[in-house]
Design a protein around this motif. Structure first.
Motif, short mmCIF file in Angstrom:
data_model
loop_
_atom_site.label_atom_id
_atom_site.label_comp_id
_atom_site.label_asym_id
_atom_site.label_seq_id
_atom_site.Cartn_x
_atom_site.Cartn_y
_atom_site.Cartn_z
N ASP A 164 24.36 58.27 24.22
CA ASP A 164 25.45 57.35 23.88
C ASP A 164 24.98 55.90 23.89
OD1 ASP A 164 28.09 56.69 23.18
OD2 ASP A 164 28.63 56.34 25.27
N SER A 168 25.25 53.95 20.45
CA SER A 168 26.17 52.81 20.42
C SER A 168 25.44 51.53 20.04
CB SER A 168 26.85 52.64 21.78
OG SER A 168 27.63 53.75 22.10
N SER A 172 26.35 49.36 16.74
CA SER A 172 26.72 47.95 16.87
C SER A 172 25.84 47.08 16.00
CB SER A 172 26.62 47.50 18.33
OG SER A 172 27.66 48.02 19.10
N PHE A 317 30.92 46.61 19.96
CA PHE A 317 31.40 47.40 21.09
C PHE A 317 31.15 46.74 22.45
CE2 PHE A 317 30.24 50.68 17.87
CZ PHE A 317 31.53 51.15 17.61
N HIS A 340 26.62 50.60 25.56
CA HIS A 340 25.16 50.50 25.44
C HIS A 340 24.48 50.24 26.79
CE1 HIS A 340 26.49 46.44 25.81
NE2 HIS A 340 25.34 45.87 25.47
#
Length: 483
Positions: A164, A168, A172, A317, A340
Protein backbone atom coordinates in the motif's frame (compact mmCIF):
# COMPACT_ATOMS: atom_id res chain seq x y z
CA UNK A 1 -6.30 -6.09 -2.52
CA UNK A 2 -3.40 -5.01 -4.73
CA UNK A 3 -2.46 -6.97 -7.87
CA UNK A 4 0.97 -8.60 -7.98
CA UNK A 5 2.42 -5.66 -9.90
CA UNK A 6 4.42 -7.29 -12.68
CA UNK A 7 1.99 -10.15 -13.29
CA UNK A 8 -0.84 -7.67 -13.78
CA UNK A 9 1.20 -5.29 -15.94
CA UNK A 10 2.42 -8.10 -18.24
CA UNK A 11 -1.20 -9.23 -18.62
CA UNK A 12 -2.37 -5.71 -19.55
CA UNK A 13 0.47 -4.55 -21.84
CA UNK A 14 2.77 -7.51 -22.56
CA UNK A 15 4.50 -6.01 -25.60
CA UNK A 16 5.21 -2.56 -24.21
CA UNK A 17 8.87 -1.80 -23.43
CA UNK A 18 9.54 -2.17 -19.71
CA UNK A 19 13.30 -1.76 -19.45
CA UNK A 20 16.21 -0.59 -21.58
CA UNK A 21 19.91 -0.63 -20.80
CA UNK A 22 22.45 0.46 -23.39
CA UNK A 23 21.31 -1.11 -26.68
CA UNK A 24 19.22 -3.82 -24.99
CA UNK A 25 15.53 -3.70 -24.13
CA UNK A 26 12.90 -5.96 -22.60
CA UNK A 27 9.10 -5.93 -22.83
CA UNK A 28 6.91 -6.44 -19.79
CA UNK A 29 6.26 -10.00 -20.97
CA UNK A 30 10.00 -10.69 -21.18
CA UNK A 31 10.52 -9.08 -17.79
CA UNK A 32 7.79 -11.30 -16.36
CA UNK A 33 9.41 -14.42 -17.83
CA UNK A 34 12.76 -13.49 -16.27
CA UNK A 35 11.10 -12.81 -12.91
CA UNK A 36 9.05 -16.04 -12.87
CA UNK A 37 12.14 -18.06 -13.73
CA UNK A 38 14.00 -16.54 -10.77
CA UNK A 39 10.98 -16.86 -8.45
CA UNK A 40 10.60 -20.56 -9.38
CA UNK A 41 14.29 -21.20 -8.69
CA UNK A 42 14.04 -19.46 -5.32
CA UNK A 43 11.20 -21.81 -4.43
CA UNK A 44 13.61 -24.74 -4.98
CA UNK A 45 15.67 -23.58 -1.97
CA UNK A 46 12.55 -23.41 0.17
CA UNK A 47 12.00 -19.66 0.06
CA UNK A 48 8.29 -19.24 0.60
CA UNK A 49 5.94 -16.29 0.45
CA UNK A 50 6.55 -13.95 3.40
CA UNK A 51 10.16 -15.02 3.91
CA UNK A 52 12.70 -12.24 4.25
CA UNK A 53 15.83 -12.09 2.09
CA UNK A 54 18.57 -9.48 1.74
CA UNK A 55 19.56 -8.28 -1.72
CA UNK A 56 22.74 -6.50 -2.80
CA UNK A 57 23.61 -5.51 -6.34
CA UNK A 58 24.29 -2.67 -8.74
CA UNK A 59 21.98 -0.80 -11.09
CA UNK A 60 21.93 -3.47 -13.78
CA UNK A 61 19.29 -5.43 -15.70
CA UNK A 62 20.19 -8.50 -13.63
CA UNK A 63 19.40 -6.56 -10.46
CA UNK A 64 16.03 -5.51 -11.91
CA UNK A 65 15.24 -9.14 -12.80
CA UNK A 66 16.22 -10.26 -9.30
CA UNK A 67 14.09 -7.58 -7.63
CA UNK A 68 11.04 -8.54 -9.67
CA UNK A 69 11.72 -12.25 -9.15
CA UNK A 70 11.70 -11.74 -5.39
CA UNK A 71 8.54 -9.62 -5.61
CA UNK A 72 6.70 -12.19 -7.71
CA UNK A 73 7.73 -14.86 -5.21
CA UNK A 74 6.20 -12.78 -2.39
CA UNK A 75 9.45 -12.28 -0.49
CA UNK A 76 10.29 -9.34 1.75
CA UNK A 77 13.40 -7.69 0.33
CA UNK A 78 15.98 -6.01 2.54
CA UNK A 79 17.65 -3.63 0.08
CA UNK A 80 21.34 -3.42 0.99
CA UNK A 81 23.49 -0.45 0.07
CA UNK A 82 26.44 -1.69 -2.03
CA UNK A 83 28.63 1.12 -0.68
CA UNK A 84 28.57 -0.18 2.88
CA UNK A 85 31.54 -1.82 4.55
CA UNK A 86 31.51 -5.53 5.30
CA UNK A 87 30.94 -4.70 8.97
CA UNK A 88 27.93 -2.49 8.21
CA UNK A 89 26.45 -5.14 5.94
CA UNK A 90 26.97 -7.84 8.57
CA UNK A 91 25.18 -5.68 11.15
CA UNK A 92 22.15 -5.15 8.88
CA UNK A 93 22.00 -8.83 7.94
CA UNK A 94 21.94 -9.77 11.61
CA UNK A 95 19.45 -7.06 12.57
CA UNK A 96 17.07 -7.92 9.72
CA UNK A 97 17.23 -11.70 10.34
CA UNK A 98 17.21 -12.27 6.59
CA UNK A 99 16.90 -15.95 5.73
CA UNK A 100 19.25 -15.73 2.73
CA UNK A 101 21.59 -13.05 1.42
CA UNK A 102 21.43 -12.73 -2.38
CA UNK A 103 24.38 -10.87 -3.87
CA UNK A 104 25.52 -9.87 -7.36
CA UNK A 105 28.65 -11.75 -8.42
CA UNK A 106 30.77 -8.59 -8.67
CA UNK A 107 30.27 -7.94 -4.94
CA UNK A 108 31.18 -11.43 -3.79
CA UNK A 109 34.29 -10.05 -2.07
CA UNK A 110 31.95 -8.54 0.53
CA UNK A 111 31.05 -12.04 1.72
CA UNK A 112 34.55 -12.59 3.10
CA UNK A 113 34.60 -12.62 6.91
CA UNK A 114 30.80 -12.74 6.88
CA UNK A 115 29.10 -15.78 8.36
CA UNK A 116 25.67 -15.17 6.83
CA UNK A 117 24.42 -17.66 4.26
CA UNK A 118 24.56 -16.21 0.77
CA UNK A 119 23.88 -17.01 -2.86
CA UNK A 120 25.22 -15.13 -5.86
CA UNK A 121 23.13 -14.23 -8.88
CA UNK A 122 24.96 -16.86 -10.96
CA UNK A 123 24.41 -19.53 -8.30
CA UNK A 124 20.66 -18.83 -8.40
CA UNK A 125 20.64 -19.17 -12.19
CA UNK A 126 21.95 -22.75 -11.84
CA UNK A 127 19.14 -23.80 -9.48
CA UNK A 128 16.39 -26.09 -10.75
CA UNK A 129 13.00 -24.59 -11.50
CA UNK A 130 10.29 -25.68 -9.10
CA UNK A 131 6.79 -25.45 -10.51
CA UNK A 132 5.01 -22.99 -8.25
CA UNK A 133 1.90 -20.92 -7.83
CA UNK A 134 2.44 -17.24 -7.17
CA UNK A 135 -0.10 -15.06 -5.40
CA UNK A 136 -1.90 -12.83 -7.87
CA UNK A 137 -3.19 -10.34 -5.26
CA UNK A 138 -1.40 -8.94 -2.25
CA UNK A 139 -2.77 -7.72 1.05
CA UNK A 140 -2.14 -3.95 1.19
CA UNK A 141 -0.33 -4.32 4.53
CA UNK A 142 2.14 -6.86 3.10
CA UNK A 143 5.75 -5.73 3.53
CA UNK A 144 7.43 -5.37 0.14
CA UNK A 145 10.78 -3.81 0.96
CA UNK A 146 12.90 -2.90 3.95
CA UNK A 147 15.43 -0.10 3.61
CA UNK A 148 17.81 1.01 6.32
CA UNK A 149 17.98 4.70 7.09
CA UNK A 150 21.36 6.40 6.91
CA UNK A 151 21.66 6.47 10.69
CA UNK A 152 22.39 10.11 11.47
CA UNK A 153 22.14 9.25 15.16
CA UNK A 154 22.66 5.82 16.70
CA UNK A 155 22.21 2.65 14.65
CA UNK A 156 20.31 2.75 11.34
CA UNK A 157 16.70 1.62 11.42
CA UNK A 158 15.18 -0.90 9.01
CA UNK A 159 12.13 0.85 7.53
CA UNK A 160 9.22 -1.32 6.37
CA UNK A 161 7.49 -0.32 3.13
CA UNK A 162 4.25 -2.09 2.28
CA UNK A 163 2.39 -2.79 -0.95
CA UNK A 164 0.00 0.00 0.00
CA UNK A 165 2.87 2.42 0.80
CA UNK A 166 4.51 1.96 -2.59
CA UNK A 167 1.24 1.87 -4.55
CA UNK A 168 -0.12 5.00 -2.86
CA UNK A 169 3.15 6.84 -3.48
CA UNK A 170 3.11 5.95 -7.19
CA UNK A 171 -0.55 6.93 -7.58
CA UNK A 172 -0.01 10.26 -5.81
CA UNK A 173 2.92 10.96 -8.09
CA UNK A 174 1.06 10.26 -11.33
CA UNK A 175 -1.90 12.39 -10.23
CA UNK A 176 0.57 15.24 -9.91
CA UNK A 177 2.85 14.60 -12.92
CA UNK A 178 0.38 13.14 -15.37
CA UNK A 179 1.14 10.24 -17.70
CA UNK A 180 1.81 9.86 -21.41
CA UNK A 181 2.01 6.57 -23.30
CA UNK A 182 5.49 7.54 -24.50
CA UNK A 183 6.85 8.29 -21.02
CA UNK A 184 10.31 6.93 -20.29
CA UNK A 185 11.98 7.51 -16.92
CA UNK A 186 15.77 7.71 -16.99
CA UNK A 187 16.99 6.05 -13.78
CA UNK A 188 20.44 6.87 -12.45
CA UNK A 189 19.47 6.63 -8.78
CA UNK A 190 20.61 3.47 -6.91
CA UNK A 191 17.97 0.76 -7.07
CA UNK A 192 18.54 -0.09 -3.40
CA UNK A 193 17.47 3.46 -2.47
CA UNK A 194 13.83 4.55 -2.30
CA UNK A 195 14.31 7.06 -5.14
CA UNK A 196 15.54 4.31 -7.49
CA UNK A 197 13.19 1.56 -6.33
CA UNK A 198 10.18 3.86 -6.64
CA UNK A 199 10.95 4.30 -10.35
CA UNK A 200 10.64 0.52 -10.81
CA UNK A 201 7.31 0.60 -8.97
CA UNK A 202 6.00 3.42 -11.19
CA UNK A 203 7.10 1.46 -14.25
CA UNK A 204 4.92 -1.58 -13.54
CA UNK A 205 1.98 0.46 -12.28
CA UNK A 206 2.01 2.94 -15.18
CA UNK A 207 3.22 0.63 -17.95
CA UNK A 208 6.21 2.94 -18.41
CA UNK A 209 9.71 2.24 -19.71
CA UNK A 210 12.69 2.59 -17.39
CA UNK A 211 15.88 3.69 -19.12
CA UNK A 212 18.49 2.32 -16.71
CA UNK A 213 21.99 3.73 -16.21
CA UNK A 214 24.54 1.90 -14.09
CA UNK A 215 26.28 5.16 -13.20
CA UNK A 216 25.57 8.86 -13.55
CA UNK A 217 26.90 9.97 -16.96
CA UNK A 218 26.08 13.66 -17.31
CA UNK A 219 27.05 13.90 -20.98
CA UNK A 220 24.99 10.88 -22.09
CA UNK A 221 22.04 11.98 -19.95
CA UNK A 222 22.12 15.48 -21.44
CA UNK A 223 22.22 14.02 -24.94
CA UNK A 224 19.18 11.81 -24.24
CA UNK A 225 17.25 14.75 -22.82
CA UNK A 226 18.04 16.83 -25.90
CA UNK A 227 17.15 13.99 -28.32
CA UNK A 228 13.85 13.30 -26.58
CA UNK A 229 14.60 9.61 -26.01
CA UNK A 230 13.60 10.02 -22.35
CA UNK A 231 10.85 12.14 -20.79
CA UNK A 232 11.63 12.19 -17.05
CA UNK A 233 14.56 11.91 -14.65
CA UNK A 234 15.11 12.02 -10.89
CA UNK A 235 18.17 13.94 -9.64
CA UNK A 236 19.61 15.83 -6.71
CA UNK A 237 21.02 19.34 -7.04
CA UNK A 238 24.54 18.22 -7.94
CA UNK A 239 23.22 16.00 -10.72
CA UNK A 240 21.15 18.83 -12.15
CA UNK A 241 24.20 21.11 -12.09
CA UNK A 242 26.25 18.55 -14.05
CA UNK A 243 23.51 18.07 -16.66
CA UNK A 244 23.16 21.83 -17.08
CA UNK A 245 26.91 22.22 -17.55
CA UNK A 246 26.89 19.63 -20.34
CA UNK A 247 23.95 21.32 -22.08
CA UNK A 248 25.60 24.73 -21.76
CA UNK A 249 28.82 23.45 -23.33
CA UNK A 250 27.01 22.81 -26.61
CA UNK A 251 24.27 25.45 -26.15
CA UNK A 252 21.49 22.85 -26.34
CA UNK A 253 17.94 22.76 -24.98
CA UNK A 254 15.67 19.92 -23.89
CA UNK A 255 13.55 18.24 -26.54
CA UNK A 256 9.85 19.23 -26.34
CA UNK A 257 9.09 15.58 -25.47
CA UNK A 258 11.04 15.91 -22.21
CA UNK A 259 8.64 16.66 -19.36
CA UNK A 260 10.16 16.54 -15.87
CA UNK A 261 13.31 16.82 -13.79
CA UNK A 262 12.18 15.60 -10.37
CA UNK A 263 14.70 17.21 -8.02
CA UNK A 264 15.03 16.02 -4.42
CA UNK A 265 17.61 15.85 -1.66
CA UNK A 266 17.23 19.49 -0.59
CA UNK A 267 16.38 22.91 -2.03
CA UNK A 268 17.63 23.71 -5.54
CA UNK A 269 19.62 26.96 -5.79
CA UNK A 270 17.94 29.77 -7.75
CA UNK A 271 20.89 29.87 -10.12
CA UNK A 272 20.22 26.26 -11.16
CA UNK A 273 16.51 27.00 -11.69
CA UNK A 274 17.23 30.04 -13.84
CA UNK A 275 19.74 28.10 -15.92
CA UNK A 276 17.20 25.26 -16.26
CA UNK A 277 14.64 27.69 -17.63
CA UNK A 278 17.11 28.78 -20.32
CA UNK A 279 17.65 25.11 -21.24
CA UNK A 280 13.88 24.47 -21.28
CA UNK A 281 14.22 21.93 -18.47
CA UNK A 282 11.06 21.75 -16.32
CA UNK A 283 12.34 21.28 -12.75
CA UNK A 284 9.95 20.06 -10.04
CA UNK A 285 11.40 20.25 -6.55
CA UNK A 286 10.22 17.46 -4.28
CA UNK A 287 10.40 16.31 -0.66
CA UNK A 288 10.34 12.76 0.62
CA UNK A 289 12.22 10.19 2.66
CA UNK A 290 12.66 6.45 3.18
CA UNK A 291 9.77 6.40 5.67
CA UNK A 292 7.42 7.93 3.08
CA UNK A 293 8.21 5.63 0.13
CA UNK A 294 9.56 8.56 -1.93
CA UNK A 295 7.58 11.77 -2.57
CA UNK A 296 5.43 13.50 0.02
CA UNK A 297 5.27 16.98 -1.55
CA UNK A 298 6.24 18.32 -4.98
CA UNK A 299 6.46 21.83 -6.41
CA UNK A 300 5.07 22.43 -9.88
CA UNK A 301 7.44 23.65 -12.60
CA UNK A 302 5.48 26.88 -13.09
CA UNK A 303 6.02 27.74 -9.41
CA UNK A 304 9.73 26.86 -9.39
CA UNK A 305 10.98 30.45 -9.39
CA UNK A 306 7.95 32.11 -7.78
CA UNK A 307 8.24 29.71 -4.84
CA UNK A 308 11.98 29.18 -4.99
CA UNK A 309 13.23 26.88 -2.26
CA UNK A 310 9.83 25.32 -1.68
CA UNK A 311 9.09 21.61 -1.87
CA UNK A 312 5.55 22.47 -2.96
CA UNK A 313 2.28 21.14 -1.61
CA UNK A 314 1.50 17.63 -0.37
CA UNK A 315 0.52 15.14 -3.07
CA UNK A 316 -3.11 14.08 -3.32
CA UNK A 317 -3.32 11.43 -0.55
CA UNK A 318 -0.80 13.06 1.78
CA UNK A 319 -0.94 15.51 4.68
CA UNK A 320 1.75 17.79 6.10
CA UNK A 321 1.77 20.06 9.12
CA UNK A 322 4.31 21.85 11.31
CA UNK A 323 4.60 20.72 14.92
CA UNK A 324 3.21 23.40 17.24
CA UNK A 325 2.83 25.68 14.20
CA UNK A 326 0.08 28.18 14.85
CA UNK A 327 0.63 30.58 11.95
CA UNK A 328 2.06 30.68 8.45
CA UNK A 329 5.83 30.95 8.28
CA UNK A 330 6.44 29.55 11.75
CA UNK A 331 9.41 27.12 11.76
CA UNK A 332 9.04 23.74 13.44
CA UNK A 333 9.43 20.03 12.85
CA UNK A 334 7.70 18.76 9.70
CA UNK A 335 5.06 16.11 10.41
CA UNK A 336 3.66 13.84 7.68
CA UNK A 337 0.66 11.52 7.43
CA UNK A 338 -0.85 9.42 4.67
CA UNK A 339 -1.04 5.92 3.16
CA UNK A 340 2.56 6.26 1.93
CA UNK A 341 3.98 6.43 5.48
CA UNK A 342 5.71 3.34 6.91
CA UNK A 343 3.82 1.26 9.47
CA UNK A 344 7.04 0.72 11.42
CA UNK A 345 10.51 -0.76 11.68
CA UNK A 346 12.18 -4.14 12.06
CA UNK A 347 15.01 -5.53 14.16
CA UNK A 348 16.33 -3.51 17.07
CA UNK A 349 13.90 -0.67 16.26
CA UNK A 350 10.80 -2.87 15.90
CA UNK A 351 9.38 -1.65 19.21
CA UNK A 352 9.68 1.99 18.15
CA UNK A 353 6.45 3.41 16.79
CA UNK A 354 6.79 5.23 13.47
CA UNK A 355 3.89 7.53 14.32
CA UNK A 356 3.00 9.87 17.17
CA UNK A 357 -0.73 10.61 17.29
CA UNK A 358 -0.95 9.44 13.66
CA UNK A 359 1.90 11.63 12.37
CA UNK A 360 5.44 10.76 11.27
CA UNK A 361 8.05 12.95 12.94
CA UNK A 362 10.48 13.59 10.08
CA UNK A 363 13.30 15.27 11.99
CA UNK A 364 13.28 18.02 9.35
CA UNK A 365 12.70 21.67 10.17
CA UNK A 366 10.43 23.67 7.91
CA UNK A 367 7.46 25.96 7.58
CA UNK A 368 4.32 26.36 5.50
CA UNK A 369 3.67 29.75 3.92
CA UNK A 370 0.34 31.54 3.67
CA UNK A 371 -0.44 29.77 0.37
CA UNK A 372 0.16 26.29 1.77
CA UNK A 373 3.61 25.69 0.27
CA UNK A 374 6.13 23.68 2.30
CA UNK A 375 9.68 24.92 2.82
CA UNK A 376 12.30 22.61 4.30
CA UNK A 377 14.78 24.71 6.23
CA UNK A 378 17.19 21.99 7.34
CA UNK A 379 17.66 18.78 9.26
CA UNK A 380 17.02 19.38 12.93
CA UNK A 381 20.30 17.63 13.74
CA UNK A 382 22.24 19.98 11.41
CA UNK A 383 20.94 23.20 12.94
CA UNK A 384 23.73 25.57 14.05
CA UNK A 385 22.95 27.70 17.11
CA UNK A 386 25.41 30.58 17.27
CA UNK A 387 25.08 33.14 20.05
CA UNK A 388 21.41 32.24 20.40
CA UNK A 389 20.74 32.65 16.65
CA UNK A 390 19.52 29.71 14.57
CA UNK A 391 21.60 29.20 11.42
CA UNK A 392 20.46 26.78 8.71
CA UNK A 393 23.34 25.29 6.68
CA UNK A 394 21.17 24.86 3.57
CA UNK A 395 20.63 28.62 3.33
CA UNK A 396 24.38 29.28 3.28
CA UNK A 397 25.01 26.39 0.87
CA UNK A 398 22.50 27.81 -1.59
CA UNK A 399 24.19 31.21 -1.50
CA UNK A 400 27.62 29.65 -2.07
CA UNK A 401 26.28 27.48 -4.90
CA UNK A 402 25.11 30.63 -6.69
CA UNK A 403 28.74 31.74 -7.12
CA UNK A 404 29.69 31.05 -10.75
CA UNK A 405 32.94 29.30 -9.78
CA UNK A 406 31.52 27.13 -6.98
CA UNK A 407 30.44 23.66 -8.07
CA UNK A 408 29.34 22.35 -4.66
CA UNK A 409 29.17 23.60 -1.10
CA UNK A 410 28.64 22.03 2.30
CA UNK A 411 28.26 23.83 5.62
CA UNK A 412 28.41 22.58 9.20
CA UNK A 413 28.90 23.99 12.67
CA UNK A 414 32.23 24.23 14.45
CA UNK A 415 32.51 24.63 18.22
CA UNK A 416 33.43 28.15 19.31
CA UNK A 417 34.24 29.35 22.84
CA UNK A 418 32.56 32.72 22.38
CA UNK A 419 29.49 31.85 20.28
CA UNK A 420 28.97 28.17 21.07
CA UNK A 421 29.07 27.25 17.40
CA UNK A 422 29.91 29.02 14.15
CA UNK A 423 29.37 28.02 10.50
CA UNK A 424 32.26 26.80 8.36
CA UNK A 425 32.09 25.90 4.67
CA UNK A 426 33.59 23.22 2.45
CA UNK A 427 33.56 24.13 -1.24
CA UNK A 428 34.40 22.48 -4.55
CA UNK A 429 35.44 25.01 -7.20
CA UNK A 430 36.23 24.73 -10.91
CA UNK A 431 38.90 27.48 -11.02
CA UNK A 432 41.06 29.34 -8.54
CA UNK A 433 39.00 31.12 -5.92
CA UNK A 434 40.18 32.61 -2.64
CA UNK A 435 38.57 32.50 0.77
CA UNK A 436 38.59 36.30 0.78
CA UNK A 437 36.54 36.40 -2.42
CA UNK A 438 34.01 33.96 -1.00
CA UNK A 439 33.81 35.89 2.26
CA UNK A 440 33.04 39.10 0.40
CA UNK A 441 30.50 37.30 -1.80
CA UNK A 442 28.67 35.99 1.29
CA UNK A 443 28.75 39.30 3.18
CA UNK A 444 26.73 40.94 0.41
CA UNK A 445 24.07 38.24 0.67
CA UNK A 446 24.00 36.97 4.27
CA UNK A 447 23.76 38.42 7.75
CA UNK A 448 27.22 38.65 9.28
CA UNK A 449 26.61 35.87 11.80
CA UNK A 450 25.71 33.49 8.93
CA UNK A 451 28.91 34.12 6.97
CA UNK A 452 31.23 31.07 7.28
CA UNK A 453 34.16 31.74 9.57
CA UNK A 454 36.41 29.48 7.53
CA UNK A 455 36.40 28.13 3.98
CA UNK A 456 37.93 24.76 3.15
CA UNK A 457 38.60 23.96 -0.51
CA UNK A 458 38.11 20.26 -1.21
CA UNK A 459 38.02 17.99 -4.27
CA UNK A 460 34.66 16.47 -3.38
CA UNK A 461 32.03 16.47 -0.67
CA UNK A 462 30.92 13.41 1.31
CA UNK A 463 27.62 12.06 0.03
CA UNK A 464 25.51 8.97 0.61
CA UNK A 465 24.23 6.55 -2.02
CA UNK A 466 21.43 8.90 -3.07
CA UNK A 467 23.96 11.74 -3.39
CA UNK A 468 22.72 13.61 -0.34
CA UNK A 469 25.30 15.68 1.49
CA UNK A 470 26.58 14.14 4.75
CA UNK A 471 27.12 17.15 6.99
CA UNK A 472 27.98 14.92 9.94
CA UNK A 473 31.03 13.75 7.96
CA UNK A 474 32.07 17.35 7.37
CA UNK A 475 32.25 17.76 11.15
CA UNK A 476 34.67 14.86 11.41
CA UNK A 477 36.87 16.50 8.73
CA UNK A 478 37.39 19.57 10.90
CA UNK A 479 39.77 17.72 13.19
CA UNK A 480 41.29 15.37 10.64
CA UNK A 481 43.58 15.38 7.65
CA UNK A 482 40.90 13.94 5.31
CA UNK A 483 40.04 17.30 3.79
Amino acid sequence: MIPNWLLQRAYLTPNRIALSFGDEQWTFQQLKEEAISIASKLRSIDLQEGDRIALLGASSPEMVFMIHGCLVAGLEIVMLNNRLTTEEIAWQLTDSEAKVWIIADEFQNLTAQNENAFMTFSMIQTLPIKESHFTEYWEPSRTITIMYTSGTTGFPKGVRQTADNHTSSALSSVLNLGLDENDCWLCTMPLFHISGFSILVRSVLYGMEVRLYEKFDAQSIAEEICRGTVTRISVVATGLQRILSEMEKVDSVADPMFRTVLAGGGPIPNDYLERSTLRQLPVLQTYGMTETSSQTATLSAEDALRKSGSAGKPLFFNRIKIADGKRAGEIGEVLVAGPHVTPGYIGHASSKSSLVDGWLQTGDLGYIDDEGYLYIVDRRSDLIISGGENIYPAEIENILASHPRVLEAGVCGQEDKEWGSVPVAFVVVDTDLSAEELDEFCRHRLASYKVPKRFYFVKQLPRNASNKLLRRTLKTWLDSDEK
